[in-house]
Design an enzyme around this catalytic site. Structure first.
Site, PDB file in Angstrom:
ATOM      1  N   GLU A  12      -6.140   4.251  -7.064  1.00 51.03           N
ATOM      2  CA  GLU A  12      -7.305   4.801  -6.368  1.00 51.03           C
ATOM      3  C   GLU A  12      -8.387   5.183  -7.363  1.00 51.03           C
ATOM      4  OE1 GLU A  12     -10.059   5.475  -3.905  1.00 51.03           O
ATOM      5  OE2 GLU A  12      -9.609   7.325  -4.942  1.00 51.03           O
TER       6      GLU A  12
ATOM      7  N   GLY B 223     -13.372  -1.631  -6.651  1.00 54.34           N
ATOM      8  CA  GLY B 223     -14.673  -1.038  -6.324  1.00 54.34           C
ATOM      9  C   GLY B 223     -14.730  -0.224  -5.053  1.00 54.34           C
ATOM     10  N   GLY B 224     -13.584   0.293  -4.546  1.00 52.25           N
ATOM     11  CA  GLY B 224     -13.644   1.098  -3.328  1.00 52.25           C
ATOM     12  C   GLY B 224     -14.269   0.288  -2.206  1.00 52.25           C
TER      13      GLY B 224
ATOM     14  N   SER C  37      -7.693   0.922   3.308  1.00 52.32           N
ATOM     15  CA  SER C  37      -8.194   0.414   2.032  1.00 52.32           C
ATOM     16  C   SER C  37      -9.394  -0.489   2.272  1.00 52.32           C
ATOM     17  CB  SER C  37      -7.094  -0.384   1.338  1.00 52.32           C
ATOM     18  OG  SER C  37      -7.590  -1.035   0.202  1.00 52.32           O
ATOM     19  N   SER C  38     -10.068  -0.827   1.193  1.00 55.73           N
ATOM     20  CA  SER C  38     -11.109  -1.859   1.237  1.00 55.73           C
ATOM     21  C   SER C  38     -10.707  -3.077   0.424  1.00 55.73           C
ATOM     22  CB  SER C  38     -12.421  -1.304   0.678  1.00 55.73           C
ATOM     23  OG  SER C  38     -12.836  -0.198   1.413  1.00 55.73           O
TER      24      SER C  38
ATOM     25  N   ASP D  93      -7.918   8.344   0.651  1.00 53.18           N
ATOM     26  CA  ASP D  93      -8.599   7.305   1.438  1.00 53.18           C
ATOM     27  C   ASP D  93      -8.474   7.555   2.946  1.00 53.18           C
ATOM     28  OD1 ASP D  93      -9.691   5.902  -0.634  1.00 53.18           O
ATOM     29  OD2 ASP D  93      -8.339   4.199  -0.529  1.00 53.18           O
TER      30      ASP D  93
ATOM     31  N   THR E  57      -9.475   0.336 -10.162  1.00 50.09           N
ATOM     32  CA  THR E  57      -8.536  -0.629  -9.585  1.00 50.09           C
ATOM     33  C   THR E  57      -8.523  -1.894 -10.445  1.00 50.09           C
ATOM     34  OG1 THR E  57      -8.779   0.215  -7.345  1.00 50.09           O
ATOM     35  CG2 THR E  57      -8.137  -2.063  -7.501  1.00 50.09           C
TER      36      THR E  57
ATOM     37  N   ARG F 235       0.831  -1.197   0.000  1.00 49.66           N
ATOM     38  CA  ARG F 235       0.000   0.000   0.000  1.00 49.66           C
ATOM     39  C   ARG F 235       0.874   1.258   0.000  1.00 49.66           C
ATOM     40  NH1 ARG F 235      -5.248   1.581  -1.100  1.00 49.66           N
ATOM     41  NH2 ARG F 235      -6.201   2.749   0.599  1.00 49.66           N
TER      42      ARG F 235
HETATM   43  N1  GLU Z   1      -8.730   3.223  -2.946  1.00 45.62           N
HETATM   44  C1  GLU Z   1      -9.532   2.040  -2.930  1.00 45.62           C
HETATM   45  C2  GLU Z   1      -9.188   1.177  -1.757  1.00 45.62           C
HETATM   46  O1  GLU Z   1      -8.072   1.061  -1.430  1.00 45.62           O
HETATM   47  C3  GLU Z   1      -9.374   1.233  -4.160  1.00 45.62           C
HETATM   48  C4  GLU Z   1      -9.885   1.957  -5.340  1.00 45.62           C
HETATM   49  C5  GLU Z   1     -11.140   1.385  -5.870  1.00 45.62           C
HETATM   50  O2  GLU Z   1     -11.218   0.191  -6.105  1.00 45.62           O
HETATM   51  O3  GLU Z   1     -12.071   2.135  -6.040  1.00 45.62           O
HETATM   52  O4  GLU Z   1     -10.017   0.587  -1.169  1.00 45.62           O
END
Ligand code: GLU
EC number: 2.3.2.2
Length: 663
Positions: free
Chosen positions: A488, A560-561, A539-540, A510, A468, A149
């Site tokens: 991101e 997908g965040g 992160s997710s 994030d 992502t 990360r």
């Molecule tokens: N920034 C997101 C995360 O780390 C990933 C980006 C995304 O998949 O939208 O969870």
């Protein structure tokens, strides 16, 4: 080398072109030859009848006494045996399969695919970003994780984003750039478990960037996004040239790339060659002749004109002290399987495991008991478990591995007794109001119960996302690598390093935009995701690996965040509870709720029964239909027969490739 790339060959036969957009902006799945479930208004079960193109299977099962009969007998029929690569982009899958065909293992292939994605999916991931890997070593039967990360610079402060509430402004300014991890990530995989050099792993990407790639419908659609239109005017705008760099590549002479165009990226090819020649030092050291590090630092000094405070704070010392960490996954049993996923600084694994634990007491797969796939009771308890987990996530999850990072009660969050308390808050037929975070500290041996009363938690931070890249690979020996890599937002900051052809991430967005730390025992908040020096933003991402009696049986992940957690959850339930095949598990319509707020609106894809949605509406749930939730790339393997299966998600283009034949 026999390289069988299902997506390309199948699609060439059926559509005459490797990529073709549907009206809704999605693509026809080359893999399944059918439409994305988010793309149509078909009857609820239409997705089940998708024609089967690649070998398919259900999970092996040690105790099926309470479950419905599997649709296929595990481990029978056609299968891969020489390795499988599943990704969102066929060229990346082919690159990975090519490495396997040349005698490389899953780690070699993973490194090659990481670099290849920078060429074919530059808007989603690449050397300007970072991510996470979960992997299984066949020889030692160990499952480990690699944390790549992005890290915050040493000059980071908790309140640095407070004065700019607008995400579009923050995410396109230099102070959103975290120290990138992908180059060291790939090198670490190769150095520790690979068989090829960094130079060799880079060659497919260098060739593709030099010779050019065919622009996909997805890339062409993303080229039109506002992120590439920042600071277009006025002509004398002093920062416009910095934002013109990416535009010059993806909108050459002001004309957006179209699907089917050839995209040649000589500057990116040059950069990758510099890394091939100079190793990781060429990327991370300011005094290296390659000049990459100095160029990164200069680029992150750019900020939007309306965000003058948004100048990046990264220094040579930050780049040179960047490190990745090898560790253990978080894991918990679920219905006889063991589910392992990514721990902090990702919230993905902990939240996934919490939700599964809360659901284990409900007969999710049993339609005879009033549950079953897509039924009211199943969705009701899934949504409640998501809300409870996301409440905990908001207060308790973040990075705990930096000087000044708070210690977090991760063991408490995953403790049986704590999760039993949380699960007891779920009542079938009800939608709870006033959900807030629990207090896992009394359940964590590292924390002393302080009798604190926890005040309500803010749900404001929603982790906008949606891009992502995810890749899952198994090799002939049974080594498995699943990695999720990201810059991101789509196009990251939109800032491309001049002369070097890669985009910088905006991963520091994030972090909490406003610090949440509150030492007051009556409303304690550890500030788990407050920005801090050397810290990695929460992160997710949730690369996940499932074992049965110690043997791996499945691995997968998604972009997908915050919805990543729920995409991975949906697929896990489809595989384990609903006994769907791998393909069906990936394709089936998904639901996602990423907030515990009483006003929270769940996202859902097309394909749910209107009567079911009506019944859930009567319980108080609100839904918004979205085109797609996530894009899961998955493999299944059968321990006894060693057969291997792969599925790429029709929500993106999707690529499944093998170095051998289907047997
Ligand atoms: N920034 C997101 C995360 O780390 C990933 C980006 C995304 O998949 O939208 O969870």
């Amino acid at each position: 080398m026999l390289l069988e790339t299902w997506t390309k060959s199948e699609f060439a036969q059926s559509a005459g072109h490797p990529r073709r957009a549907r009206d809704c902006g999605l693509v026809v799945s080359a893999l399944l030859g059918t439409v994305s479930p988010g793309c149509n208004q078909e009857s609820p079960e239409a997705w089940r009848n998708a024609p089967l193109i690649v070998p398919d299977s259900t999970l092996p099962d040690d105790d099926d006494s309470w479950k419905q009969p599997p649709k296929l007998k595990p481990g029978t029929g056609k299968a891969f045996r020489d390795g499988v690569v599943t990704t969102s982009e066929p060229e990346a899958a082919s690159a990975g399969a090519g490495v396997l065909a040349g005698g490389g293992n899953a780690f070699d292939a993973a490194a090659a695919v990481m670099f290849m994605l920078n060429v074919v999916e530059p808007q989603s991931s690449g050397i300007g970003g970072g991510g996470f890997v979960i992997f299984h070593l066949a020889e030692s039967n160990e499952t480990l994780t690699l944390n790549c990360r992005e890290r915050a610079p040493a000059d980071t402060t908790a309140d640095m984003f407070v004065s700019q509430p607008d995400f579009a402004q923050r995410s396109a300014s230099g102070y959103a750039v975290g120290v990138p991890g992908t180059v060291l990530c790939a090198a670490t995989l190769l150095d520790n478990w690979g068989t090829i050099t960094l130079d060799e792993a880079l060659q497919p990407a260098i060739a593709a960037a030099t010779d050019g790639i065919v622009v996909s419908t997805r890339l062409a659609a993303d080229v039109l996004l506002p992120k590439l239109s920042n600071e277009l005017a006025p002509p004398n705008n002093p920062v416009k040239p910095a934002y013109d760099v990416a535009r010059a590549v993806f909108r050459p002479n002001g004309s957006p790339l179209q699907a089917g165009d050839l995209l040649v990226q000589p500057e990116l090819a040059h950069t990758l060659q510099l890394i091939a020649d100079g190793g990781t030092e060429a990327f991370y050291r300011c005094d290296h002749d390659a000049g990459i590090a100095e160029a990164i630092l200069a680029t992150q000094l750019v900020t939007r004109t309306d965000t003058p405070q948004g100048v990046g704070r990264m220094t040579c010392a930050d780049l040179e002290s960047y490190h990745v960490t090898i560790g253990a996954p978080v894991s918990r049993p679920y219905r006889g399987y063991e589910v392992a996923s990514m721990g902090p600084p990702s919230s993905g694994g902990v939240a996934l495991l919490q939700i599964l634990a809360m659901l284990e007491g409900f007969p999710i797969g049993d339609s005879g008991a009033g549950f079953g796939l897509g039924q009211v009771s199943s969705l009701n308890v899934m949504l409640e478990a998501m809300r409870l987990a996301f409440a905990d996530r908001a207060r308790w999850l973040g990075d705990q591995d930096c000087l000044g990072c708070p210690d977090l009660p991760i063991a408490g969050l995953l403790a049986d007794a704590y999760l039993a308390e949380r699960a007891a808050l779920i009542q079938v037929g009800q939608r709870r109001t006033g959900i807030t975070a629990g207090d896992p500290r009394p359940f964590d041996p590292d924390f002393i119960a302080e009798g604190a009363s926890l005040g309500p938690v803010s749900f404001a931070h929603s982790d906008p996302g949606g891009d992502t890249s995810h890749v899952t690979i198994i090799d002939a020996d049974g080594n498995i690598v699943a990695f999720t890599n990201s810059i991101e937002a789509t196009w990251g900051t939109g800032l491309m390093v001049p002369g070097y052809g890669f985009l910088l991430n905006n991963q520091l967005t994030d972090f909490n935009q406003t610090p949440a730390f509150n030492p007051n025992p009556m409303s304690f908040n550890p500030g788990a995701n407050d920005a801090a020096p050397g810290k990695r933003p929460r992160s997710s991402m949730a690369p996940t690996l499932v074992t049965l009696e110690g043997d791996p049986v499945a691995a997968y992940g998604s972009p997908g965040g915050a919805t990543i957690i729920n995409s991975v959850l949906n697929v896990t339930l489809n595989l384990i509870d609903h006994r769907l095949t791998l393909q069906q598990s990936v394709v089936a319509p998904r639901v996602s709720l990423t907030t515990a707020s009483d006003a929270g609106v769940a996202e859902r894809e097309a394909g749910f029964d209107p009567q079911v949605l009506g019944a859930l509406g009567a319980l108080g749930y609100a839904f918004v239909q979205v085109a797609t939730i996530g894009a899961v790339q998955a493999i299944v393997t059968i321990p006894t027969s060693k057969k291997q299966y792969g599925a790429a998600d029709s929500r993106r283009i999707g690529g499944v490739a093998t170095p051998g034949k289907v047997k």
